[in-house]
Scaffold this active site. Structure first.
Site, PDB file in Angstrom:
ATOM      1  N   SER A  31      -2.608  -3.491  -3.916  1.00  0.00           N
ATOM      2  CA  SER A  31      -1.168  -3.615  -4.198  1.00  0.00           C
ATOM      3  C   SER A  31      -0.933  -4.509  -5.403  1.00  0.00           C
ATOM      4  O   SER A  31      -0.118  -4.198  -6.288  1.00  0.00           O
ATOM      5  CB  SER A  31      -0.449  -4.215  -2.980  1.00  0.00           C
ATOM      6  OG  SER A  31      -0.483  -3.326  -1.898  1.00  0.00           O
ATOM      7  N   ARG A  35       0.522  -3.521  -9.443  1.00  0.00           N
ATOM      8  CA  ARG A  35       1.650  -4.268 -10.010  1.00  0.00           C
ATOM      9  C   ARG A  35       1.228  -5.052 -11.246  1.00  0.00           C
ATOM     10  O   ARG A  35       2.004  -5.221 -12.181  1.00  0.00           O
ATOM     11  CB  ARG A  35       2.244  -5.191  -8.939  1.00  0.00           C
ATOM     12  CG  ARG A  35       3.003  -4.401  -7.858  1.00  0.00           C
ATOM     13  CD  ARG A  35       3.102  -5.183  -6.577  1.00  0.00           C
ATOM     14  NE  ARG A  35       3.942  -4.561  -5.566  1.00  0.00           N
ATOM     15  CZ  ARG A  35       3.540  -3.611  -4.705  1.00  0.00           C
ATOM     16  NH1 ARG A  35       2.306  -3.163  -4.731  1.00  0.00           N
ATOM     17  NH2 ARG A  35       4.381  -3.118  -3.797  1.00  0.00           N
ATOM     18  N   ARG A 129       3.304  13.842   0.539  1.00  0.00           N
ATOM     19  CA  ARG A 129       3.910  12.561   0.941  1.00  0.00           C
ATOM     20  C   ARG A 129       5.379  12.501   0.543  1.00  0.00           C
ATOM     21  O   ARG A 129       5.760  12.950  -0.531  1.00  0.00           O
ATOM     22  CB  ARG A 129       3.090  11.412   0.356  1.00  0.00           C
ATOM     23  CG  ARG A 129       1.670  11.515   0.916  1.00  0.00           C
ATOM     24  CD  ARG A 129       0.842  10.343   0.646  1.00  0.00           C
ATOM     25  NE  ARG A 129       1.353   9.143   1.281  1.00  0.00           N
ATOM     26  CZ  ARG A 129       0.828   7.943   1.086  1.00  0.00           C
ATOM     27  NH1 ARG A 129      -0.210   7.814   0.274  1.00  0.00           N
ATOM     28  NH2 ARG A 129       1.316   6.888   1.692  1.00  0.00           N
ATOM     29  N   SER A 174       9.783  -0.426   3.462  1.00  0.00           N
ATOM     30  CA  SER A 174       8.718  -0.020   2.550  1.00  0.00           C
ATOM     31  C   SER A 174       8.723  -0.865   1.283  1.00  0.00           C
ATOM     32  O   SER A 174       9.703  -0.893   0.538  1.00  0.00           O
ATOM     33  CB  SER A 174       8.902   1.457   2.171  1.00  0.00           C
ATOM     34  OG  SER A 174       8.137   1.764   1.037  1.00  0.00           O
ATOM     35  N   ASP A 323      -1.483  -0.769   7.124  1.00  0.00           N
ATOM     36  CA  ASP A 323      -2.720  -0.150   6.630  1.00  0.00           C
ATOM     37  C   ASP A 323      -3.943  -0.543   7.468  1.00  0.00           C
ATOM     38  O   ASP A 323      -5.001   0.072   7.341  1.00  0.00           O
ATOM     39  CB  ASP A 323      -2.978  -0.563   5.176  1.00  0.00           C
ATOM     40  CG  ASP A 323      -1.952   0.039   4.226  1.00  0.00           C
ATOM     41  OD1 ASP A 323      -1.298   1.026   4.606  1.00  0.00           O
ATOM     42  OD2 ASP A 323      -1.810  -0.478   3.109  1.00  0.00           O
ATOM     43  N   LYS A 350       0.995   8.604   5.809  1.00  0.00           N
ATOM     44  CA  LYS A 350       0.062   7.916   4.906  1.00  0.00           C
ATOM     45  C   LYS A 350      -0.899   8.949   4.306  1.00  0.00           C
ATOM     46  O   LYS A 350      -0.603  10.134   4.322  1.00  0.00           O
ATOM     47  CB  LYS A 350      -0.683   6.810   5.671  1.00  0.00           C
ATOM     48  CG  LYS A 350       0.237   5.666   6.119  1.00  0.00           C
ATOM     49  CD  LYS A 350       0.831   4.930   4.930  1.00  0.00           C
ATOM     50  CE  LYS A 350       1.738   3.788   5.343  1.00  0.00           C
ATOM     51  NZ  LYS A 350       2.421   3.172   4.192  1.00  0.00           N
ATOM     52  N   ARG A 354      -2.126   9.240  10.154  1.00  0.00           N
ATOM     53  CA  ARG A 354      -3.110   8.298  10.722  1.00  0.00           C
ATOM     54  C   ARG A 354      -2.981   8.124  12.222  1.00  0.00           C
ATOM     55  O   ARG A 354      -3.858   7.510  12.844  1.00  0.00           O
ATOM     56  CB  ARG A 354      -3.032   6.941  10.002  1.00  0.00           C
ATOM     57  CG  ARG A 354      -3.670   7.009   8.630  1.00  0.00           C
ATOM     58  CD  ARG A 354      -3.747   5.663   7.946  1.00  0.00           C
ATOM     59  NE  ARG A 354      -4.361   5.802   6.642  1.00  0.00           N
ATOM     60  CZ  ARG A 354      -4.138   4.987   5.620  1.00  0.00           C
ATOM     61  NH1 ARG A 354      -3.305   3.957   5.756  1.00  0.00           N
ATOM     62  NH2 ARG A 354      -4.747   5.188   4.473  1.00  0.00           N
ATOM     63  N   ARG A 398      -9.240   4.860   4.444  1.00  0.00           N
ATOM     64  CA  ARG A 398      -9.229   3.883   5.545  1.00  0.00           C
ATOM     65  C   ARG A 398      -9.793   4.477   6.836  1.00  0.00           C
ATOM     66  O   ARG A 398     -10.353   3.764   7.667  1.00  0.00           O
ATOM     67  CB  ARG A 398      -7.815   3.338   5.765  1.00  0.00           C
ATOM     68  CG  ARG A 398      -7.291   2.627   4.528  1.00  0.00           C
ATOM     69  CD  ARG A 398      -6.154   1.682   4.822  1.00  0.00           C
ATOM     70  NE  ARG A 398      -5.409   1.384   3.605  1.00  0.00           N
ATOM     71  CZ  ARG A 398      -5.781   0.505   2.685  1.00  0.00           C
ATOM     72  NH1 ARG A 398      -6.886  -0.181   2.832  1.00  0.00           N
ATOM     73  NH2 ARG A 398      -5.047   0.308   1.609  1.00  0.00           N
TER      74      ARG A 398
HETATM   75  C1  S3P Z   1       2.022  -0.674  -0.400  1.00  0.00           C
HETATM   76  C2  S3P Z   1       2.951  -0.608   0.621  1.00  0.00           C
HETATM   77  C3  S3P Z   1       2.694   0.050   1.900  1.00  0.00           C
HETATM   78  C4  S3P Z   1       1.207   0.276   2.141  1.00  0.00           C
HETATM   79  C5  S3P Z   1       0.530   0.824   0.925  1.00  0.00           C
HETATM   80  C6  S3P Z   1       0.667  -0.132  -0.241  1.00  0.00           C
HETATM   81  C7  S3P Z   1       2.401  -1.323  -1.656  1.00  0.00           C
HETATM   82  O1  S3P Z   1       3.338   1.301   1.909  1.00  0.00           O
HETATM   83  O2  S3P Z   1       1.015   1.131   3.234  1.00  0.00           O
HETATM   84  O3  S3P Z   1      -0.840   1.058   1.170  1.00  0.00           O
HETATM   85  O4  S3P Z   1       1.501  -1.670  -2.464  1.00  0.00           O
HETATM   86  O5  S3P Z   1       3.607  -1.528  -1.887  1.00  0.00           O
HETATM   87  P1  S3P Z   1       4.926   1.435   2.211  1.00  0.00           P
HETATM   88  O6  S3P Z   1       5.636   0.620   1.234  1.00  0.00           O
HETATM   89  O7  S3P Z   1       5.234   2.888   2.053  1.00  0.00           O
HETATM   90  O8  S3P Z   1       5.097   0.982   3.617  1.00  0.00           O
END
Ligand code: S3P
Length: 439
Positions: A31, A35, A129, A174, A323, A350, A354, A398
């Site tokens: 994540s 970013r 998705r 989210s 996750d 996901k 899952r 995963r």
């Molecule tokens: C993430 C947010 C989560 C997570 C994903 C990474 C992110 O998803 O499951 O693996 O980096 O912002 P959601 O924001 O859809 O819950």
């Protein structure tokens, strides 16, 4: 269950008396890595990123920022990114995000703030998705976004550049939706506000603030309100911490492999990511944090093996461990008593469904598990080994890694079909597993 074609298998032997010991640094947080690239691309000047995730998902985002005009140069473990609004432009070709839902949703928001048209597509998992969760707020911001079924699914076509700020409450908890709106808000006219009734991971807010963004975060009921003014970001140095979602595989592996004593180094344990530690502790795991860094929100996680008991996982803690549920479900299979995961319907959208893929994995190894309307229930075997067999990743990294962890506690080898899926986030998993068992 439909799958993404993958062809590699990994046969994992039971730990069979070999404990996991020593120190391990999981790969750079995925994540934070996505970013880092987007923020460095937007910040005028040269940024240095250290410890970026080496997975395919992040490589796709790196290629995306290059296609959008950022300059990228690698020097050993460091990456230099030359960015700034003046450099960014309409990409000449379709941007491929690979398997990354985070990549496509964050890039949709990022490109909403850029002049021109961007087409975003991914693999057959990404194609299924839901994208309406980001398309709806971006359209409210006046951005033209389209996709299959009126924007429900990729590919997405974003015509950015003229966004206006909104005051928005996402319909799902989210971080991806929040972040897409905030990235769009960087170039929008006015003050963008996102309300989060249930807080999610806070990387975007933390990293935009560190890059000089005019952003504030306030408590609001049990949740949070994030306010962002458009403006310039400054280039800087980003040290990517180790990924808690990857560390969780090792934490569970150490819990259930007798004699294990493992230190997971420099893991991000900040807001919205450390839920798996609380759950494992509730299950009776022996976990200590050391060397906590309150600025980087990191710590070394010390895990020792021991018996586990079942627990209930649900409510506001779910986004902080969403996750990690496949591997927590593996832990639950070894616990005494049932573990119920609820309020986790997001699991179904996901990289795979899952709920289905985790239940199937556990059942294939002789564990008792069943789907629930908003999650799953695992009936623990109170420390009894699972049986050997074959599990399918269905192209989900995963699920593949959860299968490898389950194998350590089995009484015969486990074949993980579709092991190559692990390249999306953790290409070195197999090597790290061998290293922990060898010491
Ligand atoms: C993430 C947010 C989560 C997570 C994903 C990474 C992110 O998803 O499951 O693996 O980096 O912002 P959601 O924001 O859809 O819950």
């Amino acid at each position: 269950m439909s799958e993404v074609a993958t062809d590699k298998q990994l046969v994992v032997e039971p730990a069979g008396g070999r404990p996991l010991t020593g120190r391990l640094r999981a790969p750079g947080d995925k994540s934070v890595s996505h970013r880092s690239l987007l923020i460095a691309a937007r910040a005028a000047g040269r940024s240095r990123i250290r410890g970026l995730s080496n997975g395919e998902d992040v490589r796709h985002t790196l290629e995306a920022v290059v296609a959008l005009g950022a300059g990228v140069e690698r020097a050993g473990a460091e990456l230099y990114v030359e960015g700034g609004p003046g450099r960014l432009h309409e990409p000449e070709a379709v941007i491929d995000v690979g398997n990354s839902g985070t990549g496509i949703r964050l890039l949709a928001g990022f490109t909403a703030a850029l002049d021109g048209m961007t087409v975003l597509q991914g693999d057959s998992s990404v194609a299924r998705r839901p994208m309406d969760r980001v398309v709806v707020p971006l359209r409210l911001m006046g951005v033209q976004v389209d996709g299959r079924e009126d924007g429900k699914f990729p590919p997405l076509v974003v015509r950015g550049g003229k966004a206006r700020a909104i005051d928005y409450t996402p319909t799902v908890a989210s971080a991806q939706v929040k972040s897409a709106v905030l990235f769009a808000g960087l170039g929008a006219e006015g003050v963008t506000t996102v309300h989060e009734p249930v807080p999610t991971r806070a990387h975007t807010e933390e990293m935009l603030a560190a890059a000089g963004g005019e952003i504030s975060v306030d408590d609001e009921g049990n949740g949070r309100r994030i306010t962002l003014r458009p403006g310039a970001l400054r280039a800087g140095e980003i040290d990517v911490p180790a990924d808690p979602s990857q560390a969780a595989f090792w934490a569970v592996a150490a819990c259930l492999t007798p004699g294990s004593d493992l230190v997971l180094e420099d893991v991000y344990v900040g807001r919205g990511r450390a839920g798996f530690i609380d759950v494992l502790r509730r299950m009776g795991a022996r976990i200590e944090l050391a060397g906590e860094d309150p600025v980087r929100h990191t710590a070394d996680i010390h895990v020792a093996s021991g018996p586990l008991r079942g627990t209930d996982v649900g409510g506001a803690e779910v986004p902080s461990l969403i996750d990690e549920i496949p591997v927590l479900a593996v832990a639950a299979a070894f616990a005494e008593g049932p573990t119920r995961f609820s309020d986790a319907a997001e699991l179904k959208v996901k990289e795979t469904d899952r709920v289905a893929s985790t239940v199937e994995l556990l059942q294939a190894l002789g564990a008792r598990a069943e789907p629930a309307p908003d999650g799953l229930v695992v009936h623990g075997g109170a420390g009894r080994p699972l049986k050997g067999g074959t599990v399918e990743s269905y192209g989900d990294h995963r699920i593949a890694m959860a299968g490898a962890v389950a194998a350590l506690g089995a009484d015969a080898p486990v074949t993980v079909n579709g092991w190559d899926a692990t390249a999306t986030s953790y290409p070195g998993f197999e090597e790290d597993l061998r290293a922990c068992l060898r010491r």
